[in-house]
Design a protein around this motif. Structure first.
Motif, PDB file in Angstrom:
ATOM      1  N   THR A   1      24.466  -3.931 -33.311  1.00  0.00           N
ATOM      2  CA  THR A   1      26.032  -4.612 -32.813  1.00  0.00           C
ATOM      3  C   THR A   1      26.359  -4.836 -34.158  1.00  0.00           C
ATOM      4  N   GLY A   2      25.595  -5.274 -35.273  1.00  0.00           N
ATOM      5  CA  GLY A   2      26.521  -5.833 -36.389  1.00  0.00           C
ATOM      6  C   GLY A   2      26.531  -4.701 -37.182  1.00  0.00           C
TER       7      GLY A   2
ATOM      8  N   GLN B   1      23.228 -11.168 -27.717  1.00  0.00           N
ATOM      9  CA  GLN B   1      21.723 -10.551 -27.849  1.00  0.00           C
ATOM     10  C   GLN B   1      20.839 -11.818 -28.177  1.00  0.00           C
ATOM     11  N   ILE B   2      21.192 -12.410 -29.303  1.00  0.00           N
ATOM     12  CA  ILE B   2      20.297 -13.423 -29.891  1.00  0.00           C
ATOM     13  C   ILE B   2      20.209 -14.626 -28.756  1.00  0.00           C
TER      14      ILE B   2
ATOM     15  N   ASP C   1      30.021 -10.496 -28.713  1.00  0.00           N
ATOM     16  CA  ASP C   1      29.174  -9.427 -28.473  1.00  0.00           C
ATOM     17  C   ASP C   1      28.194  -9.565 -29.724  1.00  0.00           C
ATOM     18  N   GLU C   2      28.298 -10.217 -30.799  1.00  0.00           N
ATOM     19  CA  GLU C   2      27.345 -10.162 -32.048  1.00  0.00           C
ATOM     20  C   GLU C   2      26.104 -11.210 -31.430  1.00  0.00           C
TER      21      GLU C   2
ATOM     22  N   ALA D   1      33.237  -9.180 -38.112  1.00  0.00           N
ATOM     23  CA  ALA D   1      31.863  -9.720 -38.745  1.00  0.00           C
ATOM     24  C   ALA D   1      31.266  -8.757 -39.551  1.00  0.00           C
TER      25      ALA D   1
ATOM     26  N   ALA E   1      19.755 -20.981 -35.378  1.00  0.00           N
ATOM     27  CA  ALA E   1      18.316 -21.477 -35.598  1.00  0.00           C
ATOM     28  C   ALA E   1      18.125 -22.668 -35.658  1.00  0.00           C
TER      29      ALA E   1
ATOM     30  N   VAL F   1      13.302 -16.801 -37.178  1.00  0.00           N
ATOM     31  CA  VAL F   1      14.572 -16.392 -37.978  1.00  0.00           C
ATOM     32  C   VAL F   1      14.447 -15.087 -38.412  1.00  0.00           C
TER      33      VAL F   1
ATOM     34  N   PHE G   1      16.108  -8.492 -35.428  1.00  0.00           N
ATOM     35  CA  PHE G   1      16.273  -7.820 -33.976  1.00  0.00           C
ATOM     36  C   PHE G   1      17.958  -7.632 -34.083  1.00  0.00           C
ATOM     37  N   TYR G   2      18.701  -8.604 -34.758  1.00  0.00           N
ATOM     38  CA  TYR G   2      20.171  -8.356 -34.655  1.00  0.00           C
ATOM     39  C   TYR G   2      20.341  -6.893 -35.452  1.00  0.00           C
ATOM     40  N   PHE G   3      19.644  -6.766 -36.567  1.00  0.00           N
ATOM     41  CA  PHE G   3      20.126  -5.394 -37.319  1.00  0.00           C
ATOM     42  C   PHE G   3      19.681  -4.402 -36.581  1.00  0.00           C
TER      43      PHE G   3
ATOM     44  N   PRO H   1      27.990  -8.240 -41.857  1.00  0.00           N
ATOM     45  CA  PRO H   1      26.294  -8.653 -41.629  1.00  0.00           C
ATOM     46  C   PRO H   1      26.020 -10.146 -42.211  1.00  0.00           C
TER      47      PRO H   1
ATOM     48  N   LEU I   1      17.691 -24.400 -42.658  1.00  0.00           N
ATOM     49  CA  LEU I   1      18.164 -23.241 -42.278  1.00  0.00           C
ATOM     50  C   LEU I   1      19.747 -23.237 -41.847  1.00  0.00           C
TER      51      LEU I   1
ATOM     52  N   LEU J   1      14.679 -12.645 -35.554  1.00  0.00           N
ATOM     53  CA  LEU J   1      16.217 -12.995 -34.870  1.00  0.00           C
ATOM     54  C   LEU J   1      16.948 -11.879 -35.723  1.00  0.00           C
ATOM     55  N   VAL J   2      16.858 -12.190 -37.295  1.00  0.00           N
ATOM     56  CA  VAL J   2      17.977 -11.495 -37.862  1.00  0.00           C
ATOM     57  C   VAL J   2      17.531  -9.832 -37.782  1.00  0.00           C
TER      58      VAL J   2
ATOM     59  N   THR K   1      19.274  -4.105 -33.139  1.00  0.00           N
ATOM     60  CA  THR K   1      20.145  -3.617 -31.776  1.00  0.00           C
ATOM     61  C   THR K   1      21.443  -3.057 -32.261  1.00  0.00           C
TER      62      THR K   1
ATOM     63  N   VAL L   1      26.964 -12.506 -39.781  1.00  0.00           N
ATOM     64  CA  VAL L   1      26.158 -12.698 -38.698  1.00  0.00           C
ATOM     65  C   VAL L   1      24.992 -13.173 -39.157  1.00  0.00           C
ATOM     66  N   VAL L   2      24.334 -13.036 -40.066  1.00  0.00           N
ATOM     67  CA  VAL L   2      23.346 -13.744 -40.797  1.00  0.00           C
ATOM     68  C   VAL L   2      23.251 -15.078 -40.928  1.00  0.00           C
TER      69      VAL L   2
ATOM     70  N   VAL M   1      23.114 -16.365 -37.443  1.00  0.00           N
ATOM     71  CA  VAL M   1      21.881 -16.455 -36.814  1.00  0.00           C
ATOM     72  C   VAL M   1      20.977 -17.719 -37.597  1.00  0.00           C
ATOM     73  N   PHE M   2      21.321 -18.027 -38.814  1.00  0.00           N
ATOM     74  CA  PHE M   2      20.481 -19.168 -39.383  1.00  0.00           C
ATOM     75  C   PHE M   2      21.274 -20.427 -38.629  1.00  0.00           C
TER      76      PHE M   2
END
Lengths: 483, 650
Positions: free
Chosen positions: B648-649, A274-275, A270-271, A202, A215, B636, B642-644, A204, A171, B639-640, B646, A207-208, A211-212
């Motif tokens: 913000t992205g 939330q995570i 800000d991106e 950023a 994780a 994962v 959730f991110y989309f 998407p 990941l 989370l992804v 919400t 940002v993905v 996220v990875f």
């Protein structure tokens, strides 16, 4: 040789790595009986020397190895904690490994390699060096978890940890490659420049990628939902290894987490906020509730550590210098409390056999009043009851969260620490008020006693003289928030 | 010097209380006695210096509170009023201390007893020397605490514990009034220091306080609130129910606290605050009515009680009523005069009855006594002196008479001379009470000491005169009961009054009852004595000549008898009205409120769901690797997603 000062920044790491190899040789060429003793002693000594040189060489921000490696006061603070944790655990485990048939000199050597990896992680300034440090650490830890290889549970723990760790590395690497793909760089500073002062820079995909990456890091700090390995590994691994797991790698991973999120991706707060909030809430809640049902003290400590990571992530979520400072203070206190608590757990043996059930503690206040007092202090502190040190850790974190207007997070944190107080205090109740069944063996050994006393004293008296930790945490926090 | 008077008893309390075990029973008895005697001697010196020498003084000890407008000190204010109180308190306390050596000699926790006694004395002295309302309240609560501790001294007796709690709770009612009074005073005057308040009292005589949109005359409200406090402590009708029960405590305690000193604190407080009370006619009227009613009702109850100490307790209640209606007609000096004489003869009566009880192997029921006078003649004589002083026997127009004669008669004369409706009401009730006082006093004497012995052989054989350590202190009190009235008359209420009291008592020039008291018709002066003689005669007839008469009359006047015997049903009414409803309310809150709602939804409910949740959370931990890996991947994905979501992205 203009490269020399460049290398010097990594001096402690280089020294420790070299010592690891030297010790391996020493181990091989010593007689089998004495090998462990010699290697352990030398390992503790070299860790102490490394610790001293880290502290001594602390001198502002130095970038080395073409920007792959950096050292600053944040790194110094975290490395100090990690090295302290490693030294204390090595000292604590001495008796245990002799007794439990794992008296092989590789144990301290592996601890040293893991520590080198952690120091690398803390000093990483590039996604590549981050990964190298992480893997060096992880590979050592996989072996450590399975160190008691003739015991099924230990092997199982090692294997589980390895497979899931590999998955998390996947990941993480995938995240790294996404980030590289979308930005064209792996350098932290270059990434930071990319994101400062730009509105929604950023994409998407990036940002993905983050996220990875998160994780993968969340797996290392055992935050929910990447925590599943923790209880099984904590329970299965030999107790000193569990103690090591609970402190050093956790601190290193938190340090890495903090640096990655705040330095290169600080502009994107800000991106990702939330995570982190989500992970933090899930960790706090699960850590508090799942621990209630545990009967095994090591599993309980696993859930406890999950909860504590949740609190630390609250500080990260606030994204401010105060929040970072709170996390640093929290980790320092966390180290002391956990070392103390595991010192107590290492005392739990009946007729030479280790026991791990919470009920085995019943009434131990009658046979081991000092150990019981230690348990009382550490449990009160873990629960966050003033004036123990643990209270102040939580206090600074929650204050920062409130300043950052993360009220929900702060409230959930306080509520779950109330639930958490239940299982910590239940242990105290069992120790003090239940009837004694079988007393633990005596004596508990000088090294355990000393560590228990020291960490107990620090835990109780922290509130009298907190300045050293608070001040150095402030300096360290300032390093990630220049200007 | 002044500090020594107050703090020597505290020293005694500390020594006996904390080091009692170390120094042994003997030392724990003697040290407080010696310290108190010294304290008493100094207070006599102070009395001569301050009261007779006309040299009032205030000694500031140290700062207590400074907070904005609120500023006051620990200090000792000694003026004539305080000097009189100092004498009364230290004398009676010293006597009681010494007496207790004999009375408590078979007790198992002597140091504790002496520590409490001395501590009580300390608080009482703090109370009378206060120069601000807060210090007064400090002493006030302190004596309340000691009273509680001493009533419940024999804590293994359930009745004693119940009585102690009752005393404490009933006093709380009064104390709320007192505390509110202090708050209101601070609101009105911006200070709690007595001298400042008194200086401003006249200027505030028309001030008003607004509460709930209703305007009240400020000083009336303040005085009434403070008087509620005084009612609680001084056992005035309505809040008197704790005093008879307080007799569960050891008899020396009854003498010291529940006759001579603490119960008079209310009287002292009102007299101390006379500049305030003088400004409110309504408050004075209320004080008069309550005082007179108490004097009368308590006396009627005293007629039929059979417990020797309870008779005296109701008598105390009744006498306190006299003091209050004296205050109500602005005859403050008369009230303090009576307070002093009463302290002597009532302490004498209590300690005398203690001597009887001691002789009778702790029997308190007069129906089981009788015929004791030959066996304990000294006690018998002392009880006679006490009763004569209480009834007030003397020759009008001369300085011959027992102490109570002077003080009680001047109170009755003042009430008459006030020539107001309430004054006259108080006068007649007082006269009736005087008759009853004489009756129940001699009833007590006759039932206890005369007739045929009604106790069993064993007790009778054991009857003995008390040891000297118990009898000799009583001589001192007897001397006070005989002489204090005649000696003090001139100074307290006679011609020397104005110079003697100085500034310590304020009486408006228009309130002339006390001055006029000396010029009332002869029949007014003679009437109390006639009533007393009648009371004694009736008691003699009923209990010596026609011994069957009491039972016949009780049968004929059954409702009246029951009313008196059952103490006007105060306890029963309170039980119904307050105690039961409080219990009912409490039970309701406990069962329905706390148990069902708060526990059910709160702790129990949350705890139960916590455990359910915990089970589920740990059930997730299956141990299978692929579950774990699956969870991570799902994590994962979540989370992804959730991110989309919400957003913000974007």
């Amino acid at each position: 040789m203009t490269e020399l000062p460049d290398m010097l920044a990594a001096g402690p790491e280089i020294f420790l790595a070299v010592m690891g190899m030297v010790l391996m040789m020493v181990g091989v060429f010593s007689s089998e009986k004495r090998a462990l003793g010699i290697v352990s002693g030398l390992a503790v000594a070299s860790l102490v020397v490394t610790l001293a040189s880290v502290v001594w060489m602390a001198d502002g921000r130095i970038v080395a190895f073409s920007g792959l490696f950096l050292t600053d006061s944040f790194a110094v603070f975290m490395k100090t904690l990690v090295l302290l944790g490693a030294v204390l655990v090595l000292i604590m485990s001495e008796n245990y490994i002799q007794r439990e048939g794992m008296a092989r000199f590789e144990f301290p050597v592996l601890v040293i390699y893991a520590t080198v990896g952690m120091m690398m992680m803390i000093s990483a300034n590039d996604l590549i060096s981050l990964y190298i440090g992480l893997e060096l650490q992880s590979l050592s830890l996989y072996v450590l978890a399975a160190f008691q290889r003739d015991r099924g549970r230990s092997s199982e723990a090692g294997l589980k940890y390895f497979v899931l760790g590999a998955l998390s590395s996947c990941l993480l690497l995938y995240g790294c490659s996404l980030i590289y793909g979308f930005t064209g760089t792996t350098q932290f500073e270059a990434l930071a420049v990319l994101f400062t002062g730009k509105e929604s820079a950023a994409s998407p995909g990036l940002v993905v990628g983050i996220v990875f990456l998160s994780a993968g890091l969340a797996f290392k700090v055992s935050a929910v939902p990447f925590h599943m390995w923790t209880p099984d590994v904590y329970e299965g691994a030999p107790t000193p290894v569990t103690a090591f797991f609970a402190v050093a790698p956790k601190i290193a991973a938190i340090a890495l987490f903090l640096r990655v999120m705040l330095e290169p991706f600080g502009g994107l707060i800000d991106e990702w906020r939330q995570i982190i909030v989500l992970i933090s809430v899930a960790s706090m809640v699960l850590g508090a509730f799942a621990a209630v049902a545990q009967r095994n003290i090591k599993r309980l400590m696993a859930y406890s550590s999950i909860g504590h990571v949740g609190y630390a992530l609250v500080g990260l979520a606030s994204g401010s210098e105060a929040g970072l400072r709170g996390v640093l203070i929290y980790m320092a206190i966390y180290l002391v409390m956990n070392v103390g608590a595991f010192a107590c757990i290492l005392c739990m043996q009946i007729n030479g056999r280790m026991v791990e059930q919470i009920d085995d503690l019943a009434g131990s206040a009658k046979s081991h009043p000092m150990m019981a007092l230690g348990i009382l202090v550490f449990m009160f502190s873990l629960a966050g009851i003033p004036p123990m040190a643990g209270f102040f850790g939580k206090f600074f974190i929650f204050t920062a969260a409130i300043e950052a207007e993360l009220y929900t997070l702060a409230i959930i944190g306080v509520v779950s620490s109330v639930v958490g107080a239940f299982y910590y205090l239940r242990i105290v109740k069992i120790v003090y008020f239940d009837d004694l069944l079988e007393p633990f063996d005596k004596p508990i050994g000088r090294s355990l006693g000393t560590i228990m006393t020291l960490s107990g004293v620090v835990t109780i008296l922290f509130f009298l003289y907190p300045a050293p930790i608070l001040d150095s945490a402030s300096i360290a926090a300032a390093a990630l928030f220049p200007g | 010097m002044e500090a020594a008077v107050v703090f020597l008893p505290l020293l005694g309390a500390i020594i006996a209380g904390f080091f009692g075990r170390m120094i042994g029973d003997k030392a724990a008895q003697y040290i407080p006695c010696v310290l108190l005697t010294v304290s008493a001697l100094i207070s006599y010196y102070l009395f001569f210096a301050v009261a007779l020498g006309g040299d009032p003084r205030t000694i500031v000890l140290f700062e207590w509170v400074t907070s904005g407008e609120l500023e006051f000190f620990w200090s000792l204010k000694v003026d004539t009023l305080t000097a009189v109180m100092l004498i009364v308190v230290t004398t009676v306390s010293a006597v009681v201390h010494i007496y207790s050596i004999g009375y408590m000699h078979h007790d198992t926790s002597i140091p504790r007893f002496f520590a409490y006694l001395s501590l009580f004395t300390f608080f009482m002295l703090m109370l009378v020397t206060a120069d601000n309302l807060v210090q007064l309240f400090f002493g006030w609560e302190g004596v309340g605490l000691c009273s509680y501790l001493l009533i419940g001294f024999w804590y293994d007796k359930p009745t004693a514990n119940a009585a102690a709690i009752k005393a404490f709770l009933v006093n709380r009612v009064g104390d709320i009034g007192f505390a509110l009074g202090i708050f209101a005073t601070f609101v009105l005057f911006d200070t709690v220091r007595l001298d400042d308040i008194f200086a401003l009292a006249t200027s505030k005589s028309d001030a008003t306080l607004v509460f709930l949109d209703i305007e009240f005359h400020a000083l009336t409200i303040i005085c009434l609130l403070l008087f509620i406090g005084a009612m609680g402590k001084s056992a005035q009708i309505g809040l008197h129910t704790w005093l008879p029960d307080a007799m569960e405590g050891p008899t020396p305690v009854s003498a010291l606290i529940h006759a001579a000193t603490m119960v008079t604190a209310g009287v002292f407080m009102v007299v101390r605050l006379s500049p305030l009370f003088e400004q409110s006619d309504v408050a004075l009227m209320v004080v008069t009515v309550i005082g007179a009613s108490t004097a009368f009702i308590a006396a009627t109850i005293g007629l039929t009680q059979n417990d020797i100490k309870r008779v005296i307790a109701y008598s105390t209640c009744s006498q306190l009523g006299y003091m209050f209606f004296a205050i109500g007609v602005s005859a403050y000096p008369a009230a303090i005069f009576h307070l002093m004489t009463h302290a002597f003869f009532k302490a004498l009566l209590f300690l005398g009855s203690g001597s009887v009880i001691h002789a009778m192997s702790d029997e308190q029921d007069m129906r089981k006594m009788g015929g004791l006078w030959k066996l304990i003649p000294v006690t018998y004589a002392l009880m006679w002196i006490g009763s004569l002083a209480l009834a007030g026997i003397g020759i009008p127009g001369t300085l011959i008479g027992f102490a109570g004669f002077f003080s009680k008669d001047v109170i009755l004369e003042s009430a008459f001379a006030a020539h107001t409706g309430v004054g006259t009401f108080a006068f007649w009730l007082g006269i009736a009470a005087a008759f009853m006082t004489a009756f129940y006093s001699w009833r007590l004497l006759f039932m206890t000491f005369h007739g045929a012995p009604r106790c069993d052989e064993k007790t009778l054989a054991h009857v003995h005169e008390s040891p000297r350590v118990m009898i000799w202190p009583l001589f001192l009190l007897a001397a006070g009961a005989i002489l204090s009235g005649a000696l003090g008359y001139h100074l307290f209420v006679g011609d020397g009054m104005a110079t003697f009291w100085g500034d310590s008592i304020a009486i408006l020039p228009t309130h002339t009852a006390l001055a006029d008291a000396h010029h009332v018709p002869v029949w007014v002066k003679a009437l109390p004595l006639v009533m007393v003689a009648g009371g004694i005669g009736l008691a003699y007839y009923m209990y010596m000549v026609r011994t069957d008469l009491a039972a016949i009359w009780a049968e004929k006047l059954r409702p009246a008898y029951l009313l008196s015997f059952n103490k006007w049903y105060f306890d029963e009414i309170y039980e119904r009205l307050f105690v039961r409803s409080a219990f009912y309310l409490g039970r309701g809150f406990w069962k329905a409120g706390d148990g069902a709602v708060i526990d059910g939804v709160g702790p129990d409910g949350i705890a139960a769901s916590t455990i359910r949740f915990a089970r589920r959370a740990s059930a997730l931990q299956s141990g299978y690797l692929y579950h774990y890996a699956f969870a991570m991947l799902i994590g994962v994905v979540v989370l992804v997603t959730f991110y989309f979501f919400t957003g913000t992205g974007g």
